[in-house]
Design an enzyme around this catalytic site. Sequence first.
Site, PDB file in Angstrom:
ATOM      1  N   SER A 287       0.851  -0.978  -0.382  1.00  0.00           N
ATOM      2  CA  SER A 287       0.584  -0.199  -0.114  1.00  0.00           C
ATOM      3  C   SER A 287       0.920   1.178   0.320  1.00  0.00           C
ATOM      4  O   SER A 287       1.820   1.034   0.977  1.00  0.00           O
ATOM      5  CB  SER A 287      -0.972   0.116   0.729  1.00  0.00           C
ATOM      6  OG  SER A 287      -1.650   1.637   1.365  1.00  0.00           O
TER       7      SER A 287
ATOM      8  N   GLY B 173     -13.882   7.819   9.373  1.00  0.00           N
ATOM      9  CA  GLY B 173     -15.287   7.857   9.214  1.00  0.00           C
ATOM     10  C   GLY B 173     -15.654   7.459   8.164  1.00  0.00           C
ATOM     11  O   GLY B 173     -17.082   7.391   7.523  1.00  0.00           O
ATOM     12  N   LEU B 174     -15.353   7.692   7.052  1.00  0.00           N
ATOM     13  CA  LEU B 174     -15.134   7.510   5.140  1.00  0.00           C
ATOM     14  C   LEU B 174     -15.386   6.450   4.767  1.00  0.00           C
ATOM     15  O   LEU B 174     -14.981   6.494   3.445  1.00  0.00           O
ATOM     16  CB  LEU B 174     -14.619   8.896   4.315  1.00  0.00           C
ATOM     17  CG  LEU B 174     -15.186  10.247   5.415  1.00  0.00           C
ATOM     18  CD1 LEU B 174     -13.794  11.327   4.204  1.00  0.00           C
ATOM     19  CD2 LEU B 174     -16.221  10.632   4.886  1.00  0.00           C
TER      20      LEU B 174
ATOM     21  N   ASP C  48     -21.388   0.139   4.001  1.00  0.00           N
ATOM     22  CA  ASP C  48     -20.009   0.729   3.434  1.00  0.00           C
ATOM     23  C   ASP C  48     -19.929  -0.316   2.396  1.00  0.00           C
ATOM     24  O   ASP C  48     -19.146   0.368   0.817  1.00  0.00           O
ATOM     25  CB  ASP C  48     -19.073   0.707   4.630  1.00  0.00           C
ATOM     26  CG  ASP C  48     -19.566   1.656   6.145  1.00  0.00           C
ATOM     27  OD1 ASP C  48     -20.365   1.863   5.901  1.00  0.00           O
ATOM     28  OD2 ASP C  48     -18.410   0.994   6.492  1.00  0.00           O
TER      29      ASP C  48
ATOM     30  N   TYR D  54     -19.065   0.061  19.248  1.00  0.00           N
ATOM     31  CA  TYR D  54     -20.182  -0.604  18.179  1.00  0.00           C
ATOM     32  C   TYR D  54     -20.601  -1.692  18.094  1.00  0.00           C
ATOM     33  O   TYR D  54     -21.322  -2.109  18.236  1.00  0.00           O
ATOM     34  CB  TYR D  54     -19.434  -0.652  16.762  1.00  0.00           C
ATOM     35  CG  TYR D  54     -19.998  -0.631  15.327  1.00  0.00           C
ATOM     36  CD1 TYR D  54     -20.472   0.253  14.675  1.00  0.00           C
ATOM     37  CD2 TYR D  54     -20.000  -1.892  14.877  1.00  0.00           C
ATOM     38  CE1 TYR D  54     -21.043  -0.221  13.541  1.00  0.00           C
ATOM     39  CE2 TYR D  54     -20.843  -2.407  13.879  1.00  0.00           C
ATOM     40  CZ  TYR D  54     -21.853  -1.175  12.934  1.00  0.00           C
ATOM     41  OH  TYR D  54     -21.734  -1.064  12.395  1.00  0.00           O
TER      42      TYR D  54
HETATM   43  C1  GLA Z   1     -20.288   1.347  10.231  1.00  0.00           C
HETATM   44  C2  GLA Z   1     -20.226   0.387   9.875  1.00  0.00           C
HETATM   45  C3  GLA Z   1     -21.765   0.058   9.244  1.00  0.00           C
HETATM   46  C4  GLA Z   1     -22.704   0.810   9.228  1.00  0.00           C
HETATM   47  C5  GLA Z   1     -22.683   2.764   9.879  1.00  0.00           C
HETATM   48  C6  GLA Z   1     -23.001   3.422  10.433  1.00  0.00           C
HETATM   49  O1  GLA Z   1     -19.921   2.833   9.065  1.00  0.00           O
HETATM   50  O2  GLA Z   1     -19.591  -0.561   8.771  1.00  0.00           O
HETATM   51  O3  GLA Z   1     -22.012  -0.626   8.539  1.00  0.00           O
HETATM   52  O4  GLA Z   1     -23.021   0.977  10.592  1.00  0.00           O
HETATM   53  O5  GLA Z   1     -20.982   2.576  11.152  1.00  0.00           O
HETATM   54  O6  GLA Z   1     -24.785   2.842  10.112  1.00  0.00           O
END
Ligand code: GLA
Length: 379
Positions: A64, A121-122, A169, A221
Amino acid sequence: MNTATAFGELYGRAPEGEWAAPGRVNLIGEHTDYNLGFVLPIALPQAVRAQIRRRDDGLLRLYSAQGGPEVTELRLDDLAPGSVPGWAAYPAGVVWALRAAGHAVGGADVRLESDVPGGAGLSSSAALECATAAAYNDLYGLGLSAPELAQLAQRAENAFVGVPCGIMDQMASMCCRPGAALFLDSRDLTMRQVPVDLAGQGLALLVLDTRVKHDLGDGAYAALRAGCEKAAALLGLSALRSLDPSGLPAALDRLPAELQPLVRHVVTENARVETAVAALDAGELTALGPVLTAGHASLRDDYRVSCPETDLAVEAAVAAGAYGARMTGGGFGGSVIALVDATAADRVTAAVTAAFRAAGYAEPRALTAVPAEGARRLR
Ligand code: GLA
């Protein structure tokens, strides 16, 4: 140097092809996917690019450009959940998941490069998975559909990396289309491309990366997901998705206090996705604004996955004239999206930056989200 030359310098041969898979922002529908509800992500122009050549000696070699100077060399037969640390676990996990599902795939030389900001968070990790999955599908002639590849990528993340994420995602990275948001039903993966003509309406979607990621996130989470599953079981439902707003008050009465806010968020958030889709279908994009801001309040007060930085970014963006704003992604830091007039984008960014400075926070990084294309072969 172009990517094929860079691959040649690394591995001494030319790649057989190059694939791309994007990061994403979610417009609305947070923490609904693992409750089998609705989500509405768009793909970003920022993507992982993977150049790959197959090998027939049972080795997987991974490099990478963002991950440091070394090539990680793995034996396919040794791949096991938890065995690969760091970024390499995502592509290796996909190869593991393909083999575990019975696909006769061999090794490869892989070179990855990404302009998806990491830790923001992307979904930079889903982009790594999906670029690898798309490449393997083509090179090994697997004939799998985009949703099937997304599910294998999710399996890689759940079982190999050990993160109990939902399907959003990976589906966003595989299936999004330019100019559209992906309205996805996480229960059966039915989807619809909903046009989002931001530029045509003089609007822009700002992404403000707060540059914080609170450690709390990982365990929290899983705990939130477990809480939702427990609530569904107590209500006799297979998933919280089955509960609609009219049944919410009665359902809350049957739940222990600590589970009530989780359920309230999930049920109201699913309804917000449907409201947002109706606004987009009607071409009333600014009507999305209050839905975004209400979604943030629910994540802050009920689901409790926001943090001081994302709360401040939302507050400052709205005060500076954004139609609406919310944290996007899993939470505990990461990025905020704000719907603004295109002409106000700089002003809103400056206002959030000033608020961060006054609070003693690091300067946020801003980009503009243009709904882009999902995973694809580049050459
Ligand atoms: C992360 C997880 C997703 C989803 C979001 C919250 O991005 O990978 O599957 O649960 O959080 O919506």
